[in-house]
Design an enzyme around this catalytic site. Structure first.
Site, PDB file in Angstrom:
ATOM      1  N   TYR B 286       0.835  -1.210   0.000  1.00 13.64           N
ATOM      2  CA  TYR B 286       0.000   0.000   0.000  1.00 13.64           C
ATOM      3  C   TYR B 286       0.869   1.261   0.000  1.00 13.64           C
ATOM      4  CZ  TYR B 286      -3.584   3.304   1.384  1.00 13.64           C
ATOM      5  OH  TYR B 286      -4.446   4.372   1.441  1.00 13.64           O
ATOM      6  N   TYR B 336      -5.304   5.643  -7.585  1.00 13.30           N
ATOM      7  CA  TYR B 336      -5.469   5.496  -6.139  1.00 13.30           C
ATOM      8  C   TYR B 336      -6.923   5.205  -5.837  1.00 13.30           C
ATOM      9  CZ  TYR B 336      -5.290   6.156  -1.133  1.00 13.30           C
ATOM     10  OH  TYR B 336      -5.386   5.959   0.223  1.00 13.30           O
TER      11      TYR B 336
END
Ligand SMILES: [Zn+2]
Lengths: 150, 383
Positions: B286, B336
């Site tokens: 992440y 994103y």
């Protein structure tokens, strides 16, 4: 003072903290049963489960644990003052008690008074209590002593 | 539940700075694509999982998609920390018999400046996450992570060059992925070093993109997946964690703020797995901010504490390096979506369908947000 500054909601924990700050006192919540300090203040002691506590007076001395220099895009009130330094300070009494705040040379100086080049990690600082909007006093950290090795 | 469930289908919309359709329409497109990809009919779907921050609603999705009787639904909190928990919990529901075919999805529109939550705050802040920091001008997620980053660099000698390695690896992977928002935009180390500062020590290119899009996955039992059209992508192990005394994002108040949720999540993950870090062939870590990749490399055990910077040197996290990371371009250069496109990429790597395919992948790791309560999944290809 910052025009349009964000202020904390008043509750049973923020109100006394800021009330003490308005008298020039940095006080941290301390468990009345086991004596452990905790930050942020909250109802129950994670060490012993007690809900009774006192507000313990601190010396106000601490060291810079880390810091950032904020640049836009930011909320308008803060963008006007950018770039400015925000630090996390660890307290002399207990380095695990850390507070966020701005760095100043003068107790009523603006939050952009201290430049990035004036700061290092482990810089010694002392709490000061400049007034903010609505009667709030948000502690700031005055650069005082030398940098101590971590 | 080791190896008992599998991801049978994946789907995505286009990714772009700004897309016309609503979040609901994007979610329907991605979920339809995932169900089609699995070779299933929407009426067979009986489980639903999403982020608590998801703007689309289960009943709305189910009625539009024509799902059958849904017998399990759930949401996972903490934004970018949620993704792997969303898929993992759906797998757990399948393994427990609460449903047989679950969809998990994330639809997000964040390209517009006005949609960013920190831009719309009132002048009174509440909650321990914000009350003790925001008044002092620590306003944005990037400021909160920059605070940890400065301390990390001080403690371990990491440099901006190491952060640049993360951004450059993502960009090079994206340049080879036509679906990436940054597919056609190259970046050099000089571009990185010359970009404007946002919250020192972090610059513009240490931040993820803000984009619109949606992704979805279909989870079913391993046995069922073996009868379907795609290579079987087993959910070998998964975990979630919020470590003791952790505070989401403003994690400055615990004993060791640089030892974040990745460490406790990794401990659980590896305890449930036949594999360890050395067995992982490719990882999607992440990356809302570049330093989170460094912290995750350490937390999940790919290197010793403090050594992640060096680990990224000499192409260490690019395809062909020590551990290829974020092979789609990730949040920094593909899109994103709160980390959900990392999950679809981790699945593609097992299926052999990535545009930056790593050879002979058996174990493919995906992690959710470091710095917030998190999750991780270790996918496994069937041999
Ligand atoms: Zn106690």
């Amino acid at each position: 003072m910052i025009e349009g500054q964000l202020l904390p909601e008043l509750n049973e924990f923020t109100e006394p903290f800021h009330e003490f700050a308005s008298r020039g006192e940095l006080r941290i919540q301390k468990c009345e049963s086991c004596g452990v300090l905790r930050m942020p203040p909250r109802p129950m002691c994670p060490a012993c489960g007690s809900t009774s506590f006192v507000w313990q007076l601190m010396s106000g001395r601490g060291r810079v644990w880390s810091y950032v220099v904020a640049h836009p895009p930011l909320l308008p009130a803060y963008a006007e003052l950018a770039p400015y330094v925000v630090a996390i300070v660890e307290l002399e009494e207990d380095p695990l008690i850390r507070l966020c705040g701005n760095l100043v040379f003068d107790s009523t100086g603006p939050i952009n008074e201290v430049q990035a080049s004036d700061v290092t990690i482990a810089q010694e600082v002392t709490a000061v209590f400049p007034p903010a909007d609505d009667g709030f006093v948000l502690p700031a950290w005055q650069i005082t002593g030398a940098t101590q090795p971590t | 539940m080791k190896d008992q469930t599998a991801v049978a289908g994946i789907g995505s919309t286009d990714f772009a700075k700004s897309l016309e359709p609503s979040e609901r329409d994007l979610a329907l497109e991605a979920i339809s694509a995932a169900v089609d990809d699995a070779g299933l009919h929407p009426s067979e779907v009986d489980g639903m999982a999403c982020y608590s921050m998801e703007a689309t609603e289960e009943v709305d999705i189910a009625r539009n998609m024509g799902f059958g009787d849904v017998t399990w639904f759930s949401k996972v909190p903490y934004g970018g920390g949620a993704g792997c928990g969303v898929v993992g919990q759906a797998a757990m529901a399948v393994a427990a018999g609460q449903c047989s075919v679950a969809v998990a999805w994330r639809s997000r529109k964040r390209g517009a400046r006005s949609s960013r939550p920190w831009a719309g705050v009132s002048d009174r802040v509440s909650g321990d996450q914000q009350m003790w920091t925001r008044p002092y001008g620590l306003l944005r997620p990037v400021d909160e992570i920059a605070m940890l980053t400065r301390r990390y660099m001080h403690s371990y000698g990491a440099t901006r060059d190491h952060l640049a390695n993360v951004a450059l690896a993502a960009r090079r992977h994206a340049n080879n992925n036509p679906a990436a928002v940054m597919a056609d935009r190259t970046m050099t180390r000089e571009d990185y070093m010359d970009s404007r500062m946002i919250s020192e020590p972090l610059c513009l290119f240490d931040n993820c993109l803000e984009t619109d899009g949606a992704c979805a996955v279909v989870i079913t039992s391993a046995d069922r997946a073996r009868t379907l059209r795609n290579p079987t992508v087993l959910i070998h192990a998964w975990a979630q964690s919020l470590p003791s005394q952790h505070q989401t994002m403003t994690n400055f108040f615990c004993e060791d703020p640089l030892r974040g949720p990745a460490w406790s999540c990794a401990k659980k993950l590896w305890s449930l797995s036949d594999a360890g870090p050395a067995d992982v062939d490719v990882a999607q870590l992440y990356d809302a901010f570049s330093p989170l990749v460094l912290l995750s490399l350490e937390g999940y055990g790919f290197c010793e504490r403090g050594d992640a910077g060096e680990f990224t040197d000499d192409g260490g996290i690019e395809v062909g390096g020590r551990l290829p990371v974020n092979t789609s371009g990730g949040g920094m250069s593909e899109a994103y979506l709160h980390g959900f496109n990392l999950i679809t990429e981790a699945v593609k790597q097992v299926r052999g369908e990535s545009t930056n395919q790593v050879e002979d992948v058996e174990f493919s790791l995906c992690t959710s947000g470091e710095g917030v309560p998190t999750g991780a999944i270790l996918f496994r290809g069937e041999r």
